[in-house]
Structure formats: structure tokens, C-alpha cells
Design a protein around this motif. Sequence first.
Motif, PDB file in Angstrom:
ATOM      1  N   ARG A  33       3.720   2.135   0.057  1.00 28.57           N
ATOM      2  CA  ARG A  33       2.972   2.022  -1.205  1.00 28.57           C
ATOM      3  C   ARG A  33       3.793   1.276  -2.257  1.00 28.57           C
ATOM      4  O   ARG A  33       3.268   0.458  -3.005  1.00 28.57           O
ATOM      5  N   ARG A  34       5.064   1.578  -2.321  1.00 27.37           N
ATOM      6  CA  ARG A  34       5.936   0.914  -3.305  1.00 27.37           C
ATOM      7  C   ARG A  34       5.991  -0.590  -3.019  1.00 27.37           C
ATOM      8  O   ARG A  34       5.896  -1.419  -3.933  1.00 27.37           O
ATOM      9  N   ALA A  35       6.128  -0.937  -1.754  1.00 22.21           N
ATOM     10  CA  ALA A  35       6.159  -2.351  -1.389  1.00 22.21           C
ATOM     11  C   ALA A  35       4.824  -3.018  -1.652  1.00 22.21           C
ATOM     12  O   ALA A  35       4.766  -4.157  -2.121  1.00 22.21           O
ATOM     13  N   ALA A  36       3.733  -2.315  -1.360  1.00 25.00           N
ATOM     14  CA  ALA A  36       2.397  -2.863  -1.616  1.00 25.00           C
ATOM     15  C   ALA A  36       2.209  -3.141  -3.102  1.00 25.00           C
ATOM     16  O   ALA A  36       1.660  -4.186  -3.495  1.00 25.00           O
ATOM     17  N   LEU A  37       2.670  -2.229  -3.928  1.00 24.89           N
ATOM     18  CA  LEU A  37       2.524  -2.416  -5.371  1.00 24.89           C
ATOM     19  C   LEU A  37       3.346  -3.615  -5.850  1.00 24.89           C
ATOM     20  O   LEU A  37       2.908  -4.368  -6.730  1.00 24.89           O
ATOM     21  N   PHE A  38       4.508  -3.808  -5.280  1.00 25.02           N
ATOM     22  CA  PHE A  38       5.314  -4.983  -5.604  1.00 25.02           C
ATOM     23  C   PHE A  38       4.553  -6.262  -5.251  1.00 25.02           C
ATOM     24  O   PHE A  38       4.491  -7.216  -6.045  1.00 25.02           O
ATOM     25  N   LEU A  39       3.958  -6.315  -4.060  1.00 30.51           N
ATOM     26  CA  LEU A  39       3.200  -7.489  -3.636  1.00 30.51           C
ATOM     27  C   LEU A  39       2.015  -7.740  -4.571  1.00 30.51           C
ATOM     28  O   LEU A  39       1.725  -8.889  -4.930  1.00 30.51           O
ATOM     29  N   ILE A  40       1.333  -6.683  -4.968  1.00 31.36           N
ATOM     30  CA  ILE A  40       0.185  -6.822  -5.873  1.00 31.36           C
ATOM     31  C   ILE A  40       0.640  -7.347  -7.228  1.00 31.36           C
ATOM     32  O   ILE A  40       0.024  -8.253  -7.804  1.00 31.36           O
ATOM     33  N   ASP A  41       1.726  -6.782  -7.754  1.00 33.91           N
ATOM     34  CA  ASP A  41       2.256  -7.241  -9.047  1.00 33.91           C
ATOM     35  C   ASP A  41       2.584  -8.731  -9.004  1.00 33.91           C
ATOM     36  O   ASP A  41       2.265  -9.477  -9.939  1.00 33.91           O
ATOM     37  N   GLU A  42       3.223  -9.176  -7.933  1.00 32.01           N
ATOM     38  CA  GLU A  42       3.600 -10.576  -7.807  1.00 32.01           C
ATOM     39  C   GLU A  42       2.371 -11.482  -7.768  1.00 32.01           C
ATOM     40  O   GLU A  42       2.341 -12.551  -8.396  1.00 32.01           O
ATOM     41  N   ALA A  43       1.350 -11.084  -7.026  1.00 32.47           N
ATOM     42  CA  ALA A  43       0.150 -11.916  -6.893  1.00 32.47           C
ATOM     43  C   ALA A  43      -0.656 -11.954  -8.180  1.00 32.47           C
ATOM     44  O   ALA A  43      -1.080 -13.027  -8.636  1.00 32.47           O
ATOM     45  N   VAL A  44      -0.879 -10.799  -8.785  1.00 30.59           N
ATOM     46  CA  VAL A  44      -1.705 -10.736  -9.997  1.00 30.59           C
ATOM     47  C   VAL A  44      -1.036 -11.476 -11.152  1.00 30.59           C
ATOM     48  O   VAL A  44      -1.701 -12.098 -11.987  1.00 30.59           O
ATOM     49  N   SER A  45       0.286 -11.446 -11.191  1.00 31.26           N
ATOM     50  CA  SER A  45       1.011 -12.147 -12.258  1.00 31.26           C
ATOM     51  C   SER A  45       1.017 -13.651 -12.052  1.00 31.26           C
ATOM     52  O   SER A  45       1.377 -14.406 -12.951  1.00 31.26           O
ATOM     53  N   GLY A  46       0.657 -14.098 -10.840  1.00 32.73           N
ATOM     54  CA  GLY A  46       0.693 -15.517 -10.528  1.00 32.73           C
ATOM     55  C   GLY A  46       2.057 -16.007 -10.095  1.00 32.73           C
ATOM     56  O   GLY A  46       2.263 -17.208  -9.929  1.00 32.73           O
ATOM     57  N   ARG A  47       3.000 -15.067  -9.894  1.00 36.22           N
ATOM     58  CA  ARG A  47       4.350 -15.487  -9.511  1.00 36.22           C
ATOM     59  C   ARG A  47       4.401 -15.947  -8.053  1.00 36.22           C
ATOM     60  O   ARG A  47       4.993 -16.973  -7.742  1.00 36.22           O
ATOM     61  N   ARG A  48       3.811 -15.165  -7.156  1.00 36.67           N
ATOM     62  CA  ARG A  48       3.867 -15.503  -5.732  1.00 36.67           C
ATOM     63  C   ARG A  48       2.624 -15.015  -5.005  1.00 36.67           C
ATOM     64  O   ARG A  48       2.112 -13.928  -5.294  1.00 36.67           O
ATOM     65  N   LEU A  49       2.168 -15.807  -4.048  1.00 34.77           N
ATOM     66  CA  LEU A  49       1.161 -15.349  -3.109  1.00 34.77           C
ATOM     67  C   LEU A  49       1.791 -14.297  -2.193  1.00 34.77           C
ATOM     68  O   LEU A  49       3.010 -14.224  -2.057  1.00 34.77           O
ATOM     69  N   LEU A  50       0.947 -13.494  -1.555  1.00 37.83           N
ATOM     70  CA  LEU A  50       1.461 -12.491  -0.623  1.00 37.83           C
ATOM     71  C   LEU A  50       2.344 -13.130   0.441  1.00 37.83           C
ATOM     72  O   LEU A  50       3.422 -12.621   0.757  1.00 37.83           O
ATOM     73  N   SER A  51       1.872 -14.231   1.003  1.00 39.96           N
ATOM     74  CA  SER A  51       2.626 -14.882   2.075  1.00 39.96           C
ATOM     75  C   SER A  51       3.991 -15.345   1.588  1.00 39.96           C
ATOM     76  O   SER A  51       4.984 -15.280   2.330  1.00 39.96           O
ATOM     77  N   GLU A  52       4.075 -15.788   0.338  1.00 43.54           N
ATOM     78  CA  GLU A  52       5.353 -16.240  -0.214  1.00 43.54           C
ATOM     79  C   GLU A  52       6.299 -15.063  -0.425  1.00 43.54           C
ATOM     80  O   GLU A  52       7.494 -15.154  -0.123  1.00 43.54           O
ATOM     81  N   SER A  53       5.767 -13.955  -0.946  1.00 44.96           N
ATOM     82  CA  SER A  53       6.609 -12.771  -1.146  1.00 44.96           C
ATOM     83  C   SER A  53       7.145 -12.253   0.171  1.00 44.96           C
ATOM     84  O   SER A  53       8.323 -11.890   0.292  1.00 44.96           O
ATOM     85  N   ILE A  54       6.281 -12.224   1.185  1.00 43.14           N
ATOM     86  CA  ILE A  54       6.697 -11.720   2.494  1.00 43.14           C
ATOM     87  C   ILE A  54       7.726 -12.659   3.115  1.00 43.14           C
ATOM     88  O   ILE A  54       8.737 -12.217   3.689  1.00 43.14           O
ATOM     89  N   ALA A  55       7.493 -13.975   2.982  1.00 45.74           N
ATOM     90  CA  ALA A  55       8.445 -14.947   3.532  1.00 45.74           C
ATOM     91  C   ALA A  55       9.812 -14.835   2.875  1.00 45.74           C
ATOM     92  O   ALA A  55      10.840 -15.130   3.494  1.00 45.74           O
ATOM     93  N   GLN A  56       9.837 -14.394   1.619  1.00 40.63           N
ATOM     94  CA  GLN A  56      11.106 -14.259   0.902  1.00 40.63           C
ATOM     95  C   GLN A  56      11.734 -12.878   1.062  1.00 40.63           C
ATOM     96  O   GLN A  56      12.671 -12.533   0.361  1.00 40.63           O
ATOM     97  N   GLY A  57      11.190 -12.090   1.997  1.00 39.41           N
ATOM     98  CA  GLY A  57      11.860 -10.849   2.373  1.00 39.41           C
ATOM     99  C   GLY A  57      11.397  -9.596   1.676  1.00 39.41           C
ATOM    100  O   GLY A  57      12.094  -8.577   1.718  1.00 39.41           O
ATOM    101  N   ALA A  58      10.221  -9.613   1.056  1.00 39.88           N
ATOM    102  CA  ALA A  58       9.764  -8.444   0.310  1.00 39.88           C
ATOM    103  C   ALA A  58       9.596  -7.208   1.187  1.00 39.88           C
ATOM    104  O   ALA A  58       9.697  -6.082   0.691  1.00 39.88           O
ATOM    105  N   LEU A  59       9.338  -7.401   2.475  1.00 37.68           N
ATOM    106  CA  LEU A  59       9.084  -6.255   3.355  1.00 37.68           C
ATOM    107  C   LEU A  59      10.161  -6.064   4.411  1.00 37.68           C
ATOM    108  O   LEU A  59      10.028  -5.200   5.286  1.00 37.68           O
TER     109      LEU A  59
END
Length: 432
Positions: free
Chosen positions: A16-42
Amino acid sequence: MSQAQTPAADDGMAARRAALFLIDEAVSGRRLLSESIAQGALERLSPADRARAQRLATETLRQLPRADRWLKPFLVKQPPVAVRNALRLGAVEIGQGAAPHGVVNAMVTLVSKGKRTQSYKGLVNAVLRKLGEQGPEGFARQPVPKLPNWLRGPLVEAWGRKTVEAMEAVHAQGAPLDITAKGDAAALAERLGAELLPTGSLRLREAGQVSALPGYDEGAWWVQDAAAAIAAKALAPRPGERVLDMCAAPGGKTLQLAAMGAEVTALDLSEARLGRLRENLERTGLGAEVVQGDALDFAAGGFDAILLDAPCSATGTIRRHPDLPHAKDGAEFGALIALQAEMIDHALGLLKPGGRLVFCTCSLLPDEGEVQVEEALARHPGLALEPEALRLPGIEAEWIGPEGLRLRPDLWADRGGMDGFFIACLRSSSEA
């Protein structure tokens, strides 16, 4: 809210914590999910938690307008975006049948960990408890999420309101997992318990962890949406032909072309994405020459055929990538359209006389498909369409227009839809 580390207890909090991080990044326009995951978010999560985090983030972004509608009566004013995203995640979990008590406790714990969010834990507790009293029935009463106006307007103009509404209904359902078989598709479908689609792709409704599925480790298949798999079939390379996959990563089409017996050169700008392609080549035992570089600088010619899956708005992939409407605003469309035209012209110069080019984009916008082909034909005397290349098993005649094959999410709606895709097969002049 910061990305947290994996807790010792397997209580679902890490995902859940990781999911919320991914959502925050996408909604803010900082990174797409695929970009966050590629950069090691999970990367610090277990495989099961990685899959769960990605699923939670994807479903929350898919249902964001529906969650906001459900939350609105209980919010006098909007809380900070990090708190709002926790409420959205909690609303979607409750709306999809998770136990309300566990969801409420988890979201309260998450907001209490942040200095800027901890004062909102009472609000989160109260609002999500009210949603829990309504349960999934309250969520189901909310309308189907609509595309944002910056995208919905052009699509309505292109395809009509009813068609766009049908696409939105498919987007809201999510996407099954489609795979391409290296060998006998029917035998693999039986092995996996998958549906064999009319075009030859396999579809799994409940796939779970992809790498744990039968045949993955032995390289018997790879993940690839059914619509995307049609482009290589339209190119139909003969064994031994020299083929360029011009924007190759992550490599599904390269694998198809290699499995057909072509001598494939896989070219892509991104070394990181090519790493995934190399891994899939090794896993499947297929071969291709892998080249990192800018497609417009690539000068080695003499190819029998080229597959150009050009950079585009990716608006056809929203059923699989629901973060796109929230992380983009259409500002890049003009530059992408110009780049596509430049790539078509360059690709034609790399072909042998009489060679063929399959141009495709995972876009729903005619400017990135039909219009590109119209303009390429006008720029290049002697260039010709080959519509017969698109008359493939499973392709309905009405999907093929004057410029090429138009696929949309609402096609096969009863089967789970498909990506929006445009595919055209062009043959260059036989004169040098």
C-alpha cells in the motif's frame, strides 16, 4: 508522503505504501507508473508485494474520477494531495470489496507517518468509515470515469460520442493479460487455461504474478497486447529477410520477427529499455542484433522490411496504463506528430527498392495514424499502400479503412477490449 521501506510483518502495508508513492508521482505529473517502476520504486518489495502495489496503483488511477465522486459529499474542502490520494486508494479498495476495517486502519497509519499529513488521520478515519458503511454498492453507483477534456474532445471529434463512451466503459474494466506464444499457440493456451483470441494471441483474465506462470522461465511466451501483436504479422517477414525494428524496446515485436525467422536488427534510443529486450531474447532463446541509438541517426540501409512503431501519445493504451490521462495534458502532441513524419521519411530511405514499411502507433488520434499515412503518400511518389497485408485472421473487414487498420478499445468489448492501435503497410518504389 515519502516512499517507505518494507516492514518486517507481511500486513499489506509495504504494498500500500508503495502504491501510494506511485499514485503521488503520477497525479503530480512527475512520473508515469512505468517510469517510477523502471527507476526502482518497487525493487525492495517481494515479487508478490510488487505485483500488489502495481495493481493497487493502477486500479486507483483507473477509478480516480469515480473515487472522487464517492468521496466528495464527505469532504467540506479538499485536503492536501497526499491525503487525497490516500483517501482515493482507500475508496477504491473498499469499493472493490476489501474489508473496510483493514483499509481504514492502513490508510490512517500511512497518513500518520508523514509530517504534513499526520494531522489528517482523523479525517481519513471518519471519511473511509462512512464509505465502508456503503461498501461496494456505493462505489458501483458512481458513473463510469470519463477521459479528461483535453483528450475526450479530440476523440469525440474523430470517432463520435457513443464510440468514446464505449471506449471509456472498456477502460473502466481494466485489461486482461495478453501474451504471444513462441510456438504452438493452441497448445500453450491449453497449458495456461487461456483464451485463444481470433488473431492468435492468448488472453488470461486472472494472471497473477506473470513470472510464476507456466512456460515463463523456459521462454515459451512473452507479454504483448493482442493489438500490438498484429503489426509484426502485417509485416510478415520471410525467413532470412533483413528486418529493422526501428523503435524496438521493450521488444515484443522484435521477438515476433525473430520467431518468424527474420534477421532482425533491434534499434532503440533507450539503453535501459533495451536491457529488458536483451533479457527477453535470452529467456526465449531468440536472436537479434541489438543497437542503441537515435533512429534518425541510424544510417545502415538495405533492409527488406522495417517495422516502425513510432513514439506517440500512447492514448490507445489507457486501459492498461490509466495513469496517462492524469500525468499528461496533450501539450506534446505537436512535437510527436512532427517526429513521426520525420521517422517515416527516414525509414523509407533505409529500405531496399520495393521494400515494405509497417508504420504503427498505439494512438487513438487520427493525426498520429491515418493522417500520417495520407501525408506520407503525398510526399513520396511511388509509395503505395498494401491493404492485403492487413487482411489477417481475426481482423474484421470494417476495421480496415482507406489508410490502414484502425483498432480501438471498444472492439472486442465483451472479451476485455484491446489497445487502440493504427497499422499501415506501405511498399516503397521498386526504382532505386
